[in-house]
Design a protein around this motif. Structure first.
Motif, PDB file in Angstrom:
ATOM      1  N   ARG A 222     -17.104 -23.337   4.321  1.00 47.48           N
ATOM      2  CA  ARG A 222     -17.324 -24.114   3.112  1.00 47.48           C
ATOM      3  C   ARG A 222     -17.813 -25.492   3.535  1.00 47.48           C
ATOM      4  NH1 ARG A 222     -12.461 -25.181   0.671  1.00 47.48           N
ATOM      5  NH2 ARG A 222     -13.576 -25.924  -1.164  1.00 47.48           N
ATOM      6  N   LEU A 223     -19.045 -25.799   3.161  1.00 48.46           N
ATOM      7  CA  LEU A 223     -19.684 -27.049   3.557  1.00 48.46           C
ATOM      8  C   LEU A 223     -20.022 -27.870   2.323  1.00 48.46           C
ATOM      9  CD1 LEU A 223     -22.213 -25.540   6.160  1.00 48.46           C
ATOM     10  CD2 LEU A 223     -19.861 -26.305   6.568  1.00 48.46           C
ATOM     11  N   LYS A 224     -20.328 -29.144   2.541  1.00 48.62           N
ATOM     12  CA  LYS A 224     -20.749 -30.010   1.441  1.00 48.62           C
ATOM     13  C   LYS A 224     -21.864 -30.906   1.929  1.00 48.62           C
ATOM     14  CE  LYS A 224     -19.076 -33.055  -2.224  1.00 48.62           C
ATOM     15  NZ  LYS A 224     -17.885 -33.665  -2.858  1.00 48.62           N
ATOM     16  N   HIS A 225     -23.064 -30.671   1.410  1.00 49.13           N
ATOM     17  CA  HIS A 225     -24.234 -31.461   1.791  1.00 49.13           C
ATOM     18  C   HIS A 225     -24.335 -32.675   0.875  1.00 49.13           C
ATOM     19  CE1 HIS A 225     -28.527 -32.477   2.251  1.00 49.13           C
ATOM     20  NE2 HIS A 225     -28.409 -31.934   3.449  1.00 49.13           N
ATOM     21  N   PRO A 226     -24.702 -33.836   1.407  1.00 49.45           N
ATOM     22  CA  PRO A 226     -24.725 -35.043   0.568  1.00 49.45           C
ATOM     23  C   PRO A 226     -25.718 -34.979  -0.585  1.00 49.45           C
ATOM     24  CG  PRO A 226     -25.700 -35.466   2.735  1.00 49.45           C
ATOM     25  CD  PRO A 226     -25.027 -34.141   2.816  1.00 49.45           C
ATOM     26  N   GLU A 227     -26.726 -34.109  -0.509  1.00 46.64           N
ATOM     27  CA  GLU A 227     -27.727 -34.055  -1.583  1.00 46.64           C
ATOM     28  C   GLU A 227     -27.657 -32.801  -2.433  1.00 46.64           C
ATOM     29  OE1 GLU A 227     -31.708 -35.943  -0.604  1.00 46.64           O
ATOM     30  OE2 GLU A 227     -30.955 -35.510   1.412  1.00 46.64           O
ATOM     31  N   VAL A 228     -27.300 -31.656  -1.851  1.00 46.56           N
ATOM     32  CA  VAL A 228     -27.296 -30.420  -2.642  1.00 46.56           C
ATOM     33  C   VAL A 228     -25.892 -29.916  -2.934  1.00 46.56           C
ATOM     34  CG1 VAL A 228     -29.587 -29.750  -1.826  1.00 46.56           C
ATOM     35  CG2 VAL A 228     -27.554 -28.954  -0.580  1.00 46.56           C
ATOM     36  N   GLY A 229     -24.875 -30.626  -2.457  1.00 44.02           N
ATOM     37  CA  GLY A 229     -23.514 -30.316  -2.873  1.00 44.02           C
ATOM     38  C   GLY A 229     -22.831 -29.200  -2.092  1.00 44.02           C
ATOM     39  N   ASP A 230     -21.902 -28.505  -2.775  1.00 43.88           N
ATOM     40  CA  ASP A 230     -21.040 -27.504  -2.133  1.00 43.88           C
ATOM     41  C   ASP A 230     -21.840 -26.267  -1.714  1.00 43.88           C
ATOM     42  OD1 ASP A 230     -18.992 -29.212  -2.639  1.00 43.88           O
ATOM     43  OD2 ASP A 230     -18.146 -28.068  -4.308  1.00 43.88           O
ATOM     44  N   LEU A 231     -21.480 -25.751  -0.538  1.00 48.08           N
ATOM     45  CA  LEU A 231     -22.151 -24.573   0.006  1.00 48.08           C
ATOM     46  C   LEU A 231     -21.097 -23.592   0.507  1.00 48.08           C
ATOM     47  CD1 LEU A 231     -24.765 -26.502   2.178  1.00 48.08           C
ATOM     48  CD2 LEU A 231     -25.215 -25.432  -0.029  1.00 48.08           C
ATOM     49  N   GLN A 232     -21.276 -22.344   0.193  1.00 52.52           N
ATOM     50  CA  GLN A 232     -20.412 -21.275   0.688  1.00 52.52           C
ATOM     51  C   GLN A 232     -21.291 -20.369   1.538  1.00 52.52           C
ATOM     52  OE1 GLN A 232     -16.928 -20.885  -0.201  1.00 52.52           O
ATOM     53  NE2 GLN A 232     -16.967 -19.438   1.509  1.00 52.52           N
ATOM     54  N   ILE A 233     -21.109 -20.423   2.855  1.00 50.61           N
ATOM     55  CA  ILE A 233     -22.016 -19.683   3.729  1.00 50.61           C
ATOM     56  C   ILE A 233     -21.264 -18.649   4.555  1.00 50.61           C
ATOM     57  CG2 ILE A 233     -23.573 -21.662   3.912  1.00 50.61           C
ATOM     58  CD1 ILE A 233     -22.507 -21.864   6.864  1.00 50.61           C
ATOM     59  N   LYS A 234     -22.016 -17.666   5.005  1.00 55.82           N
ATOM     60  CA  LYS A 234     -21.560 -16.731   6.024  1.00 55.82           C
ATOM     61  C   LYS A 234     -22.374 -17.051   7.273  1.00 55.82           C
ATOM     62  CE  LYS A 234     -22.796 -13.281   3.493  1.00 55.82           C
ATOM     63  NZ  LYS A 234     -23.116 -11.909   3.062  1.00 55.82           N
ATOM     64  N   PHE A 235     -21.759 -16.848   8.435  1.00 52.76           N
ATOM     65  CA  PHE A 235     -22.556 -17.086   9.631  1.00 52.76           C
ATOM     66  C   PHE A 235     -22.244 -16.054  10.691  1.00 52.76           C
ATOM     67  CE2 PHE A 235     -18.831 -19.301  11.338  1.00 52.76           C
ATOM     68  CZ  PHE A 235     -18.920 -19.042  12.697  1.00 52.76           C
ATOM     69  N   ALA A 236     -23.190 -15.885  11.584  1.00 54.59           N
ATOM     70  CA  ALA A 236     -23.022 -14.988  12.722  1.00 54.59           C
ATOM     71  C   ALA A 236     -23.583 -15.668  13.951  1.00 54.59           C
ATOM     72  CB  ALA A 236     -23.729 -13.658  12.463  1.00 54.59           C
ATOM     73  N   ALA A 237     -22.995 -15.363  15.109  1.00 53.77           N
ATOM     74  CA  ALA A 237     -23.458 -15.918  16.369  1.00 53.77           C
ATOM     75  C   ALA A 237     -23.821 -14.773  17.305  1.00 53.77           C
ATOM     76  CB  ALA A 237     -22.381 -16.790  16.999  1.00 53.77           C
ATOM     77  N   GLU A 254     -25.205 -15.943  -0.042  1.00 59.42           N
ATOM     78  CA  GLU A 254     -25.205 -14.778  -0.926  1.00 59.42           C
ATOM     79  C   GLU A 254     -26.503 -14.774  -1.726  1.00 59.42           C
ATOM     80  OE1 GLU A 254     -23.410 -11.321  -1.793  1.00 59.42           O
ATOM     81  OE2 GLU A 254     -22.432 -12.873  -0.601  1.00 59.42           O
ATOM     82  N   PRO A 255     -27.246 -13.659  -1.724  1.00 59.90           N
ATOM     83  CA  PRO A 255     -28.516 -13.630  -2.459  1.00 59.90           C
ATOM     84  C   PRO A 255     -28.351 -14.020  -3.919  1.00 59.90           C
ATOM     85  CG  PRO A 255     -28.271 -11.668  -1.097  1.00 59.90           C
ATOM     86  CD  PRO A 255     -26.956 -12.379  -1.053  1.00 59.90           C
ATOM     87  N   ALA A 256     -29.250 -14.852  -4.394  1.00 58.14           N
ATOM     88  CA  ALA A 256     -29.299 -15.278  -5.800  1.00 58.14           C
ATOM     89  C   ALA A 256     -28.077 -16.089  -6.221  1.00 58.14           C
ATOM     90  CB  ALA A 256     -29.473 -14.079  -6.737  1.00 58.14           C
ATOM     91  N   GLY A 257     -27.285 -16.559  -5.268  1.00 53.91           N
ATOM     92  CA  GLY A 257     -26.121 -17.357  -5.599  1.00 53.91           C
ATOM     93  C   GLY A 257     -26.402 -18.847  -5.521  1.00 53.91           C
ATOM     94  N   PRO A 258     -25.405 -19.675  -5.824  1.00 49.45           N
ATOM     95  CA  PRO A 258     -25.599 -21.130  -5.809  1.00 49.45           C
ATOM     96  C   PRO A 258     -26.009 -21.678  -4.447  1.00 49.45           C
ATOM     97  CG  PRO A 258     -23.549 -20.544  -6.929  1.00 49.45           C
ATOM     98  CD  PRO A 258     -24.051 -19.301  -6.289  1.00 49.45           C
ATOM     99  N   THR A 259     -25.470 -21.104  -3.367  1.00 47.71           N
ATOM    100  CA  THR A 259     -25.827 -21.603  -2.041  1.00 47.71           C
ATOM    101  C   THR A 259     -27.269 -21.257  -1.704  1.00 47.71           C
ATOM    102  OG1 THR A 259     -23.539 -21.471  -1.266  1.00 47.71           O
ATOM    103  CG2 THR A 259     -25.250 -21.521   0.419  1.00 47.71           C
ATOM    104  N   ALA A 260     -27.711 -20.068  -2.105  1.00 47.63           N
ATOM    105  CA  ALA A 260     -29.112 -19.704  -1.895  1.00 47.63           C
ATOM    106  C   ALA A 260     -30.029 -20.668  -2.638  1.00 47.63           C
ATOM    107  CB  ALA A 260     -29.361 -18.267  -2.345  1.00 47.63           C
ATOM    108  N   ALA A 261     -29.621 -21.053  -3.849  1.00 47.79           N
ATOM    109  CA  ALA A 261     -30.409 -22.019  -4.615  1.00 47.79           C
ATOM    110  C   ALA A 261     -30.418 -23.380  -3.918  1.00 47.79           C
ATOM    111  CB  ALA A 261     -29.845 -22.140  -6.030  1.00 47.79           C
ATOM    112  N   ALA A 262     -29.282 -23.770  -3.354  1.00 50.23           N
ATOM    113  CA  ALA A 262     -29.219 -25.039  -2.627  1.00 50.23           C
ATOM    114  C   ALA A 262     -30.104 -25.004  -1.387  1.00 50.23           C
ATOM    115  CB  ALA A 262     -27.771 -25.336  -2.236  1.00 50.23           C
ATOM    116  N   PHE A 263     -30.108 -23.869  -0.683  1.00 53.96           N
ATOM    117  CA  PHE A 263     -30.997 -23.721   0.473  1.00 53.96           C
ATOM    118  C   PHE A 263     -32.458 -23.865   0.043  1.00 53.96           C
ATOM    119  CE2 PHE A 263     -28.148 -20.999   3.491  1.00 53.96           C
ATOM    120  CZ  PHE A 263     -27.343 -22.102   3.685  1.00 53.96           C
TER     121      PHE A 263
END
Length: 292
Positions: A222-237, A254-263
């Protein structure tokens, strides 16, 4: 990084983190030291107290794999921590050679730069950011530098805002450094990062002494960008072929979700930077004055 041996420091920290009831032992009276006693670990592992003391003091140079497995079980180490214990007992000649910081391959750079909707970056063993695509750089634009994840978490004020679960990010970050240290205890770069952050952050120093071990894996953030706000991401290494000391980290939404819109908003900000302000228009000429 310590006055003891890497093996001894690890065993001591993990022993002190356990309570007698954690391993089914009774607890009588007040203890002078935290955690289990050395004699208790020795009993649980089925070795003599003298042998375990020598092991923790670094005076036993070649414990057998069977003994290490028994100690790992006594200390309730998970699989990753048990592997770390075994690695700490390898001699320099037994360790795979770890190359120093290397450039990121051109093919990998081209691959990442082709992911316009996916933040991706490459990390070195000490969590140095070796390369990043434009969206990953934009995602971390609130930091003074996108250079080393450990420094960003502990020494940059933006870290506590960006990582909404900061405590979790802090422990994860240090555990990843510990895992890398187990593969290469002689790494000058890891030692440099640990020394710098131990001096700058009491929290880093305290967590480092816990000897928690964990490599990057798949999980959420769960991240928070100063310009686009809250982000819920999944990651892999992913380990990089031909450069096993590098990791490719990929963030997904998540496709078509708020984080995708922020990206997408971030991507638009990269590809369509705001136009510079134009100067105020010149005043219209005074035609009456010109006709005089």
């Amino acid at each position: 990084m310590s006055n003891g041996t890497p093996l001894g420091d690890f065993l001591r920290a993990r022993r002190e983190a356990l309570k007698p009831q954690d391993v089914g032992l009774p607890e009588y009276g007040r203890r002078r030291v935290p955690g289990l006693r050395r004699e208790e670990v020795a009993m649980l592992a089925g070795v003599s107290s003298d042998y375990y003391i020598r092991l923790e003091q670094g005076r036993e140079s070649s414990p057998s794999p069977q003994v290490l497995d028994a100690v790992a079980q006594a200390l309730k180490l998970d699989a990753e921590a048990a592997d770390h214990l075994h690695r700490l007992c390898l001699t320099a000649s037994q360790r795979p050679r770890v190359r120093g910081r290397a450039d990121v391959s051109r093919q990998l750079l081209e691959l990442m730069n082709g992911w316009e909707h996916t933040p991706a970056f490459v990390l070195g063993p000490a969590l140095d950011v070796l390369a990043a695509n434009p969206l990953a750089t934009a995602l971390h634009s609130g930091f003074d530098q996108f250079d080393n994840l450990a420094r960003m978490v502990f020494a940059d004020p933006a870290g506590r805002e960006f990582y909404q679960e900061w405590e979790r990010a802090a422990h994860s970050c240090v555990a990843e450094l510990r895992a890398a240290y187990g593969h290469d205890p002689e790494s000058a770069r890891i030692a440099e990062v640990v020394a710098e952050l131990s001096g700058r952050s009491a929290e880093f120093a305290a967590i480092w002494k816990r000897h928690e071990v964990k490599s990057k894996s798949q999980e959420g953030k769960r991240l928070k960008h100063p310009e686009v706000g809250d982000l819920q991401i999944k990651f892999a290494a992913f380990t990089v072929n031909g450069a096993p000391h590098q990791q490719l980290v990929v963030y997904q939404a998540e496709p078509a979700g708020p984080t995708a819109a922020a990206f997408e908003t971030l991507r638009t900000m990269i590809t369509e930077p705001s136009q510079p302000r134009t100067s105020a228009p010149a005043p219209a000429p005074d035609l009456a004055a010109e006709n005089q």
